[in-house]
Design a protein around this motif. Sequence first.
Motif, mmCIF file in Angstrom:
data_model
loop_
_atom_site.group_PDB
_atom_site.id
_atom_site.type_symbol
_atom_site.label_atom_id
_atom_site.label_comp_id
_atom_site.label_asym_id
_atom_site.label_seq_id
_atom_site.Cartn_x
_atom_site.Cartn_y
_atom_site.Cartn_z
ATOM 1 N N SER A 143 0.899 -1.227 -0.202
ATOM 2 C CA SER A 143 -0.174 -0.224 -0.101
ATOM 3 C C SER A 143 0.188 1.275 0.087
ATOM 4 O O SER A 143 2.232 1.249 -0.479
ATOM 5 C CB SER A 143 -0.754 0.168 1.721
ATOM 6 O OG SER A 143 -0.043 -0.036 2.515
ATOM 7 N N ASP A 144 -0.022 2.176 0.114
ATOM 8 C CA ASP A 144 0.733 3.771 0.291
ATOM 9 C C ASP A 144 0.552 4.185 1.507
ATOM 10 O O ASP A 144 -0.726 4.253 1.816
ATOM 11 C CB ASP A 144 0.478 4.399 -1.309
ATOM 12 C CG ASP A 144 -0.459 5.046 -1.452
ATOM 13 O OD1 ASP A 144 -1.485 4.596 -0.973
ATOM 14 O OD2 ASP A 144 -0.671 6.071 -2.149
ATOM 15 N N THR A 145 1.384 5.326 1.506
ATOM 16 C CA THR A 145 1.056 5.663 2.901
ATOM 17 C C THR A 145 -1.017 6.802 2.930
ATOM 18 O O THR A 145 -1.213 7.167 3.929
ATOM 19 C CB THR A 145 1.949 6.589 3.426
ATOM 20 O OG1 THR A 145 2.978 7.470 2.729
ATOM 21 C CG2 THR A 145 2.933 5.932 3.911
ATOM 22 N N ARG A 146 -0.401 7.399 1.414
ATOM 23 C CA ARG A 146 -1.888 8.784 1.646
ATOM 24 C C ARG A 146 -3.580 7.174 1.164
ATOM 25 O O ARG A 146 -4.001 7.870 1.417
ATOM 26 C CB ARG A 146 -1.950 8.347 -0.147
ATOM 27 C CG ARG A 146 -0.640 9.756 0.338
ATOM 28 C CD ARG A 146 -0.309 10.983 -2.035
ATOM 29 N NE ARG A 146 -0.329 9.330 -2.912
ATOM 30 C CZ ARG A 146 0.439 8.933 -3.119
ATOM 31 N NH1 ARG A 146 1.580 8.567 -2.305
ATOM 32 N NH2 ARG A 146 0.649 7.442 -4.677
ATOM 33 N N GLY A 147 -3.260 5.854 0.810
ATOM 34 C CA GLY A 147 -4.204 5.217 0.893
ATOM 35 C C GLY A 147 -5.312 5.636 -0.223
ATOM 36 O O GLY A 147 -6.426 5.091 -0.491
ATOM 37 N N SER A 148 -4.198 5.966 -1.271
ATOM 38 C CA SER A 148 -4.889 5.421 -2.808
ATOM 39 C C SER A 148 -4.971 3.903 -3.111
ATOM 40 O O SER A 148 -5.640 4.077 -4.045
ATOM 41 C CB SER A 148 -3.808 6.281 -3.268
ATOM 42 O OG SER A 148 -2.824 6.148 -3.251
ATOM 43 N N PHE A 149 -4.411 3.340 -2.291
ATOM 44 C CA PHE A 149 -4.457 1.646 -3.457
ATOM 45 C C PHE A 149 -4.095 0.559 -1.714
ATOM 46 O O PHE A 149 -3.147 1.001 -1.218
ATOM 47 C CB PHE A 149 -3.410 1.923 -4.024
ATOM 48 C CG PHE A 149 -1.871 1.862 -4.604
ATOM 49 C CD1 PHE A 149 -1.000 0.438 -4.164
ATOM 50 C CD2 PHE A 149 -1.582 3.390 -4.441
ATOM 51 C CE1 PHE A 149 -0.218 0.553 -3.339
ATOM 52 C CE2 PHE A 149 0.017 3.939 -4.694
ATOM 53 C CZ PHE A 149 0.280 1.999 -4.045
ATOM 54 N N GLU A 150 -4.579 -0.224 -2.057
ATOM 55 C CA GLU A 150 -3.226 -1.326 -1.542
ATOM 56 C C GLU A 150 -3.747 -2.771 -2.041
ATOM 57 O O GLU A 150 -4.732 -3.490 -3.070
ATOM 58 C CB GLU A 150 -5.035 -1.464 -0.589
ATOM 59 C CG GLU A 150 -5.554 -1.652 0.022
ATOM 60 C CD GLU A 150 -5.676 -2.034 1.216
ATOM 61 O OE1 GLU A 150 -7.042 -3.412 0.948
ATOM 62 O OE2 GLU A 150 -5.988 -1.279 1.571
ATOM 63 N N GLY A 151 -3.350 -3.271 -2.184
ATOM 64 C CA GLY A 151 -2.712 -4.969 -2.768
ATOM 65 C C GLY A 151 -2.164 -6.284 -1.660
ATOM 66 O O GLY A 151 -2.252 -5.938 -0.706
ATOM 67 N N GLU A 152 -2.587 -7.708 -1.847
ATOM 68 C CA GLU A 152 -1.313 -8.157 -1.681
ATOM 69 C C GLU A 152 -1.416 -9.500 -2.359
ATOM 70 O O GLU A 152 -2.392 -9.781 -3.842
ATOM 71 C CB GLU A 152 -2.498 -8.989 -0.266
ATOM 72 C CG GLU A 152 -3.896 -10.123 -1.150
ATOM 73 C CD GLU A 152 -5.209 -9.598 0.299
ATOM 74 O OE1 GLU A 152 -5.712 -10.804 0.515
ATOM 75 O OE2 GLU A 152 -4.899 -8.997 0.980
ATOM 76 N N VAL A 153 -0.202 -10.221 -1.837
ATOM 77 C CA VAL A 153 -0.211 -11.588 -2.469
ATOM 78 C C VAL A 153 0.401 -12.440 -1.710
ATOM 79 O O VAL A 153 0.977 -12.640 -0.463
ATOM 80 C CB VAL A 153 1.929 -11.136 -3.931
ATOM 81 C CG1 VAL A 153 2.172 -11.663 -4.182
ATOM 82 C CG2 VAL A 153 1.559 -9.672 -4.541
ATOM 83 N N ASP A 154 -0.320 -13.916 -2.235
ATOM 84 C CA ASP A 154 0.266 -14.870 -1.728
ATOM 85 C C ASP A 154 1.643 -15.478 -1.525
ATOM 86 O O ASP A 154 1.785 -15.089 -2.958
ATOM 87 C CB ASP A 154 -0.610 -15.951 -1.633
ATOM 88 C CG ASP A 154 -1.770 -15.903 -0.963
ATOM 89 O OD1 ASP A 154 -2.293 -14.902 -0.318
ATOM 90 O OD2 ASP A 154 -2.836 -17.053 -1.128
ATOM 91 N N LEU A 155 2.583 -15.521 -0.644
ATOM 92 C CA LEU A 155 4.577 -15.921 -1.179
ATOM 93 C C LEU A 155 4.300 -16.730 -1.469
ATOM 94 O O LEU A 155 3.926 -17.739 -0.316
ATOM 95 C CB LEU A 155 5.316 -14.762 0.356
ATOM 96 C CG LEU A 155 4.365 -13.351 -0.350
ATOM 97 C CD1 LEU A 155 5.710 -12.871 1.123
ATOM 98 C CD2 LEU A 155 5.353 -12.668 -1.475
ATOM 99 N N ASP A 156 5.338 -17.507 -2.510
ATOM 100 C CA ASP A 156 5.494 -19.318 -2.331
ATOM 101 C C ASP A 156 6.911 -18.996 -1.697
ATOM 102 O O ASP A 156 7.661 -18.550 -2.397
ATOM 103 C CB ASP A 156 5.805 -18.711 -3.824
ATOM 104 C CG ASP A 156 4.887 -18.523 -4.994
ATOM 105 O OD1 ASP A 156 3.689 -18.903 -4.033
ATOM 106 O OD2 ASP A 156 4.994 -18.508 -5.507
ATOM 107 N N VAL A 157 6.218 -19.600 -0.808
ATOM 108 C CA VAL A 157 7.934 -20.269 0.354
ATOM 109 C C VAL A 157 7.545 -21.642 -0.002
ATOM 110 O O VAL A 157 7.288 -22.169 0.390
ATOM 111 C CB VAL A 157 7.244 -20.072 1.945
ATOM 112 C CG1 VAL A 157 8.662 -19.887 2.315
ATOM 113 C CG2 VAL A 157 6.673 -17.891 1.972
#
Length: 173
Positions: free
Chosen positions: A159-173
């Motif tokens: 994300s960004d500190t302005r709150g203009s976007f957010e997302g997520e990724v499942d990491l391949d561990v």
Amino acid sequence: MLALALAGCGHEKSTVAENEGIYLDLGQLKYQVQISRWLNPTDPQDFEFFRGLPPGVGTALPADELWFGVFMRVENETELPQPMADRFEIVDTQGVKYEPVQLDPKTNPLVYRALNLPAITVFPFRDTLGDQSFAQGGLLLFKLKTSSNQNRPLVLHISDTRGSFEGEVDLDV
């Protein structure tokens, strides 16, 4: 491989990728986790990733912690400079949160840097060490508890500190 965009009020709120390699459209930029993996500071292949650790932070960790690297690629296809994400967090299935260790980009040319990405540009910049490294992504370095290996999937929140976007990724561990 599935990427979902969740929308509300006509604006993109979140983009989710079920694994690495998927492009996330966050704000005006495309993000891609090139690779994530455990890192070993005593391994010659990994040693350079630890340059620029904060003062007082060494590579030796307690027995219940491990180093983990996420290598991020960012693409700006627009005609204008765009601000890159400046907030990252890994969360395990128990809700334990981890933030990246702040590496000095003057000392470590492989580190991810949140900057205004110039128009029609990719980060890491072409023909730089980060672009030519095996991962071809800017490094985000984390200290994780060894128990997080049992509490998978690990999810990287972007994300960004302005709150203009957010997302997520499942990491391949």
